[in-house]
Design an enzyme around this catalytic site. Sequence first.
Site, PDB file in Angstrom:
ATOM      1  N   ASP A 103     -21.567   9.065  27.299  1.00 30.34           N
ATOM      2  CA  ASP A 103     -22.067  10.438  27.201  1.00 30.34           C
ATOM      3  C   ASP A 103     -23.412  10.569  26.505  1.00 30.34           C
ATOM      4  OD1 ASP A 103     -20.150  11.841  28.529  1.00 30.34           O
ATOM      5  OD2 ASP A 103     -18.790  11.822  26.825  1.00 30.34           O
TER       6      ASP A 103
ATOM      7  N   HIS B  60     -16.460   4.726  20.308  1.00 26.92           N
ATOM      8  CA  HIS B  60     -15.478   4.771  21.373  1.00 26.92           C
ATOM      9  C   HIS B  60     -14.204   4.115  20.889  1.00 26.92           C
ATOM     10  CE1 HIS B  60     -13.668   4.351  25.319  1.00 26.92           C
ATOM     11  NE2 HIS B  60     -14.524   5.273  25.709  1.00 26.92           N
TER      12      HIS B  60
ATOM     13  N   HIS C 286     -13.807  14.270  23.889  1.00 27.78           N
ATOM     14  CA  HIS C 286     -13.632  13.518  25.144  1.00 27.78           C
ATOM     15  C   HIS C 286     -14.788  13.910  26.062  1.00 27.78           C
ATOM     16  CE1 HIS C 286     -11.784  11.359  28.302  1.00 27.78           C
ATOM     17  NE2 HIS C 286     -10.714  12.097  28.548  1.00 27.78           N
TER      18      HIS C 286
HETATM   19  N1  ACO Z   1     -20.589   9.223  14.183  1.00 29.03           N
HETATM   20  C1  ACO Z   1     -20.389   8.843  12.888  1.00 29.03           C
HETATM   21  N2  ACO Z   1     -19.321   8.173  12.464  1.00 29.03           N
HETATM   22  C2  ACO Z   1     -18.385   7.857  13.382  1.00 29.03           C
HETATM   23  C3  ACO Z   1     -18.520   8.215  14.747  1.00 29.03           C
HETATM   24  C4  ACO Z   1     -19.677   8.911  15.125  1.00 29.03           C
HETATM   25  N3  ACO Z   1     -19.855   9.265  16.400  1.00 29.03           N
HETATM   26  N4  ACO Z   1     -17.444   7.759  15.422  1.00 29.03           N
HETATM   27  C5  ACO Z   1     -16.657   7.154  14.529  1.00 29.03           C
HETATM   28  N5  ACO Z   1     -17.228   7.202  13.288  1.00 29.03           N
HETATM   29  C6  ACO Z   1     -16.727   6.590  12.063  1.00 29.03           C
HETATM   30  C7  ACO Z   1     -15.549   7.372  11.479  1.00 29.03           C
HETATM   31  O1  ACO Z   1     -15.966   8.347  10.565  1.00 29.03           O
HETATM   32  C8  ACO Z   1     -14.752   6.265  10.847  1.00 29.03           C
HETATM   33  O2  ACO Z   1     -15.395   5.913   9.642  1.00 29.03           O
HETATM   34  P1  ACO Z   1     -14.501   5.544   8.337  1.00 29.03           P
HETATM   35  O3  ACO Z   1     -13.794   4.276   8.724  1.00 29.03           O
HETATM   36  O4  ACO Z   1     -15.501   5.405   7.262  1.00 29.03           O
HETATM   37  O5  ACO Z   1     -13.549   6.694   8.145  1.00 29.03           O
HETATM   38  C9  ACO Z   1     -14.937   5.070  11.778  1.00 29.03           C
HETATM   39  O6  ACO Z   1     -16.213   5.306  12.421  1.00 29.03           O
HETATM   40  C10 ACO Z   1     -13.839   4.938  12.842  1.00 29.03           C
HETATM   41  O7  ACO Z   1     -13.767   6.207  13.533  1.00 29.03           O
HETATM   42  P2  ACO Z   1     -12.445   6.806  14.181  1.00 29.03           P
HETATM   43  O8  ACO Z   1     -12.559   8.288  14.222  1.00 29.03           O
HETATM   44  O9  ACO Z   1     -11.249   6.198  13.513  1.00 29.03           O
HETATM   45  O10 ACO Z   1     -12.527   6.185  15.624  1.00 29.03           O
HETATM   46  P3  ACO Z   1     -11.716   6.685  16.880  1.00 29.03           P
HETATM   47  O11 ACO Z   1     -11.456   5.495  17.728  1.00 29.03           O
HETATM   48  O12 ACO Z   1     -10.518   7.488  16.460  1.00 29.03           O
HETATM   49  O13 ACO Z   1     -12.723   7.710  17.571  1.00 29.03           O
HETATM   50  C11 ACO Z   1     -14.282   8.712  19.014  1.00 29.03           C
HETATM   51  C12 ACO Z   1     -13.388   7.472  18.747  1.00 29.03           C
HETATM   52  C13 ACO Z   1     -13.390   9.970  19.065  1.00 29.03           C
HETATM   53  C14 ACO Z   1     -14.949   8.548  20.378  1.00 29.03           C
HETATM   54  C15 ACO Z   1     -15.315   8.821  17.882  1.00 29.03           C
HETATM   55  O14 ACO Z   1     -16.131   7.652  17.849  1.00 29.03           O
HETATM   56  C16 ACO Z   1     -16.186  10.078  17.992  1.00 29.03           C
HETATM   57  O15 ACO Z   1     -15.782  11.121  17.511  1.00 29.03           O
HETATM   58  N6  ACO Z   1     -17.386   9.955  18.644  1.00 29.03           N
HETATM   59  C17 ACO Z   1     -18.232  11.105  18.841  1.00 29.03           C
HETATM   60  C18 ACO Z   1     -17.729  11.907  20.023  1.00 29.03           C
HETATM   61  C19 ACO Z   1     -17.992  11.201  21.347  1.00 29.03           C
HETATM   62  O16 ACO Z   1     -19.107  10.731  21.599  1.00 29.03           O
HETATM   63  N7  ACO Z   1     -16.967  11.199  22.211  1.00 29.03           N
HETATM   64  C20 ACO Z   1     -17.084  10.626  23.557  1.00 29.03           C
HETATM   65  C21 ACO Z   1     -16.164   9.479  23.717  1.00 29.03           C
HETATM   66  S1  ACO Z   1     -16.424   8.717  25.268  1.00 29.03           S
HETATM   67  C22 ACO Z   1     -15.683   9.741  26.369  1.00 29.03           C
HETATM   68  O17 ACO Z   1     -14.812  10.502  26.140  1.00 29.03           O
HETATM   69  C23 ACO Z   1     -16.212   9.648  27.683  1.00 29.03           C
END
Ligand code: ACO
Length: 420
Positions: A355, A299, A260
């Site tokens: 971010d 996201h 987050h």
């Molecule tokens: N890098 C690489 N792969 C990713 C990323 C990423 N940043 N984010 C998601 N994916 C992939 C997952 O591995 C998944 O792939 P799969 O379908 O092959 O298994 C697919 O994309 C869907 O990902 P989920 O984890 O199901 O998506 P979710 O909605 O649960 O997660 C999150 C959202 C937590 C923001 C995620 O994208 C992430 O971890 N991002 C990196 C951390 C980040 O930047 N967080 C800030 C969010 S904004 C904020 O809080 C202000």
Amino acid sequence: MAEDTLTIRDNRTGDEVEITISDGTIRATDLRQLGLMSYDPAFLNTASTRSGITYIDGDAGILRYRGYPIEQLAEHASFLETAWLLFEGELPTRDELAAWEEEVRHHTYVHTNVTQFLDGFRHDAHPMGMLLGAVAALSTFYPDAKEIGDVESRRLQRVRLIAKFPTIAAWVFRHSRGLPYVFPRNDLDYIGNFVNMTFEIGGRHEPNPVLQRALEILLVLHADHEQNASTNAVRGVGSTQVDPFSAVSAGIAALYGPLHGGANEAVLRMLDEIGTVDRVPEFIESVKAGRGRLMGFGHRVYKSYDPRAKLIKRVADDVFAQTGLNPKLEIALELERIALEDDYFVSRKLYPNVDFYSGLIYQAMGYPTDYFTVLFALGRLPGWLAQWEEMLSDPEQKIARPRQIYTGSEEREFVPLAQR
Ligand code: ACO
């Protein structure tokens, strides 16, 4: 058959029920007529509330506070004006804004005992841990904050939190650097006062209006984001009717997590790890192979470019024109370029989020990496408080208490220790 209804047939029994659809939503409690619960870990498709505060269309990349597009607020509104808008639902008049600014200024001082607990932290304590503890501790200074049924008391606590949060946040910064605490100055505006309390040395600090406005825009961009993880924490903890200082500290705890608010810190660490632009392709390959994530990308709600990330890129240009270019920006731009062309990221709709660039800007402003999330918390505070107020005023809300599907053992006899 009524039009706005859903007919559900339980094929185990042949039982059928007709339930109401309103606002594109069915009520999970209506499933009880069939003896069913809904199962939705991590709230992927469950609305926990009705809310009139923030509108997001994640596919179209739209974000509005109380109906106003984020782009217009970022360009024209101050942070306190945005906070008023979130609380009151309307933009303040000139007189209302002046009175609100004055009221906040009047409450910026924090009991000096707070400096004593800050002194109790180790020199290398994480700023978010200190912030979370100090904000929670404020509840002990304001026992009247427990009067959460009293509208005027709730308003006063909101003013106190908005006013004192920058003071505590700045003191956390001073503690990390071993610098004496600087007290609020009533001749400065909200942002100017915060920047002065963080950076003043020996009674001197030359304010840079471009950097201060850039910081203010970043805070406006972070001010609310509907039912995100930290807001959900504030609402969930607040639903127990605890005081708002404790509920907000739950929000700070949720924001601390690397998925987050901790993501901007993680972005900088990732850029450090990559080191040079020529190593970007190798890093992208490692992400695609499942060894770590591209931090600052993806996201839960935005499945197109995060509108805040677009605005932040513009702020970055203004800031770097003042501070000089950061070599990490080059790495970030290259990561974005490659990722936006790569099928792995495109097919999963992974775009830069708020971010991705904010950490680079904060670093250029002189904030250390582990302080970035404190700045996010300062920005998100009005959203937490507006959502807390909305939750308490909503007759449909009760203590938040999810159900579960039990997967543990059947009943069994206790085995005395000697027989195990
Ligand atoms: N890098 C690489 N792969 C990713 C990323 C990423 N940043 N984010 C998601 N994916 C992939 C997952 O591995 C998944 O792939 P799969 O379908 O092959 O298994 C697919 O994309 C869907 O990902 P989920 O984890 O199901 O998506 P979710 O909605 O649960 O997660 C999150 C959202 C937590 C923001 C995620 O994208 C992430 O971890 N991002 C990196 C951390 C980040 O930047 N967080 C800030 C969010 S904004 C904020 O809080 C202000």
